[in-house]
Design a protein around this motif. Structure first.
Motif, PDB file in Angstrom:
ATOM      1  N   THR A 140      13.444  -0.249  10.829  1.00 21.12           N
ATOM      2  CA  THR A 140      12.960   0.627  11.892  1.00 21.12           C
ATOM      3  C   THR A 140      11.899   1.578  11.364  1.00 21.12           C
ATOM      4  N   TRP A 144       8.062   1.992  12.504  1.00 23.03           N
ATOM      5  CA  TRP A 144       7.600   3.307  12.967  1.00 23.03           C
ATOM      6  C   TRP A 144       6.290   3.690  12.285  1.00 23.03           C
ATOM      7  N   ARG A 145       6.255   3.553  10.961  1.00 26.14           N
ATOM      8  CA  ARG A 145       5.027   3.909  10.225  1.00 26.14           C
ATOM      9  C   ARG A 145       3.861   3.027  10.641  1.00 26.14           C
ATOM     10  N   ARG A 147       3.309   1.553  13.466  1.00 33.58           N
ATOM     11  CA  ARG A 147       2.833   1.884  14.810  1.00 33.58           C
ATOM     12  C   ARG A 147       2.103   3.229  14.833  1.00 33.58           C
ATOM     13  N   TRP A 148       2.588   4.179  14.034  1.00 32.65           N
ATOM     14  CA  TRP A 148       1.876   5.447  13.915  1.00 32.65           C
ATOM     15  C   TRP A 148       0.525   5.250  13.238  1.00 32.65           C
ATOM     16  N   ILE A 156       5.125   3.106  19.886  1.00 39.62           N
ATOM     17  CA  ILE A 156       5.914   4.194  19.295  1.00 39.62           C
ATOM     18  C   ILE A 156       7.041   4.581  20.241  1.00 39.62           C
ATOM     19  N   LEU A 159      10.349   2.655  20.292  1.00 39.27           N
ATOM     20  CA  LEU A 159      11.308   2.872  19.214  1.00 39.27           C
ATOM     21  C   LEU A 159      12.105   4.170  19.382  1.00 39.27           C
ATOM     22  N   GLN A 160      11.779   4.948  20.387  1.00 40.24           N
ATOM     23  CA  GLN A 160      12.416   6.252  20.533  1.00 40.24           C
ATOM     24  C   GLN A 160      13.754   6.165  21.261  1.00 40.24           C
ATOM     25  N   LEU A 239      11.227  12.777   9.340  1.00 41.37           N
ATOM     26  CA  LEU A 239      11.780  11.791  10.262  1.00 41.37           C
ATOM     27  C   LEU A 239      13.274  11.611  10.042  1.00 41.37           C
ATOM     28  N   VAL A 241      16.466   9.010  11.263  1.00 37.09           N
ATOM     29  CA  VAL A 241      16.856   7.807  11.992  1.00 37.09           C
ATOM     30  C   VAL A 241      18.367   7.683  11.949  1.00 37.09           C
ATOM     31  N   TRP A 246      15.882   6.444  16.988  1.00 39.13           N
ATOM     32  CA  TRP A 246      15.194   7.638  16.523  1.00 39.13           C
ATOM     33  C   TRP A 246      15.766   8.927  17.083  1.00 39.13           C
ATOM     34  N   GLN A 249      12.100  14.552  15.058  1.00 33.89           N
ATOM     35  CA  GLN A 249      11.134  14.546  13.966  1.00 33.89           C
ATOM     36  C   GLN A 249      10.220  15.742  14.138  1.00 33.89           C
TER      37      GLN A 249
END
Length: 288
Positions: A140, A144-145, A147-148, A156, A159-160, A239, A241, A246, A249
């Protein structure tokens, strides 16, 4: 109060203050080419640590002006207080740190070390490092990284967790809590403002990168801190998790000091070398 006193011990370089706060299970890790240090060996380690820093150009071993912490952020993870931030030791180096405290005792500390020659692994390099320790929610985190780094807002959001919150400018007068339901519009507006100020153009898939990653596992929760480097600003991001979903953050912008350095030191030197004033367009590009 425990972490406040612990921070004072580091600021003064006073191992006695730090040692009194250490839990019996305490572990300090993350220094290059150095085994993790437990409470029993901390006093002996500290003597060599201070001596080595002095030899490397840092404060003298007897100096009470040792370390500075910046961009400090704290979050409760179940019954444990986790602190993250950026550390600096003048003349020696800087990096990120992550520590935890419970019931008035410091449980552990992890750190990364950077200097003028080492930026640290990018998230891509870290993710592909076969020797890197695996964590419960690592898949995950890698998503996340990625997509950021692309600035992919819609991806993004996917994933939240439903209870996700994004804290903008944490700890400052401009702090703003953004829930998941408002994140898409908030982040799209942020990207548009970044583009207008000289950052990545709207639609760019080269938005930012993560370096100097520190990860730790706390039960079923994976905690990460990393330095985020973008074309517009540089900031730290914290962050959390839990069970592959998520939770909060908090990023904290590091703009003021950088801009002051460029305006007061870098630009005048460039003007002196060029024997003319740096034009407004160049100043804007540099500051971005």
């Amino acid at each position: 109060a425990c972490l406040d006193t612990w921070g004072e011990g580091w600021a003064r370089g006073d191992s006695a203050i730090i040692y009194r706060l250490l839990d019996d299970s305490y572990l300090f890790s993350g220094l290059p080419n150095t085994e993790a240090v437990d409470k029993r060996n901390m006093k002996m380690f500290w003597v060599g640590f201070r001596s080595g820093i002095e030899e490397a150009g840092g404060p003298k071993a007897v100096s009470s002006n040792f370390a500075k912490f910046k961009n400090v952020m704290r979050r409760m993870v179940e019954d444990t207080l986790v602190e993250s931030g950026h550390w600096e030791i003048a003349g020696f180096g800087a990096g990120l740190y992550l520590c935890a405290a419970r019931d008035g005792k410091v449980l552990w500390e992890q750190t990364s070390v950077i200097n003028t020659n080492i930026l640290g692994l990018s998230w891509e390099e870290y993710s592909m490092d076969d020797g890197a320790k695996s964590f419960q929610n690592q898949y995950t985190l890698n998503l996340w990284r990625e997509r950021w780094s692309r600035g992919a807002t819609a991806d993004i959001v996917k994933l939240q967790h439903k209870d996700f919150t994004f804290t903008w400018m944490a700890g400052s007068a401009m702090e703003k809590m953004v829930p998941s339901s408002e994140f898409f519009d908030f982040f799209e507006n942020f990207k548009a403002q970044a583009a207008a100020a000289g950052g990545p153009p709207v639609g760019s898939t080269d938005f930012m990168t993560f370096r100097n990653i520190i990860l730790t596992q706390m039960g079923d929760t994976t905690v990460e801190i990393a330095e985020v480097i973008g074309s517009l600003v540089s900031f730290l991001i914290f962050l959390v998790v839990s069970r592959n979903l998520w939770a909060p953050q908090s990023p904290y912008l590091e703009v003021g000091e950088l801009e002051e350095l460029l305006v007061k030191e870098v630009l005048p030197k460039l003007e002196a070398l060029a024997h003319k004033e740096v034009d407004l367009k160049f100043r804007r590009i540099l500051l971005s």
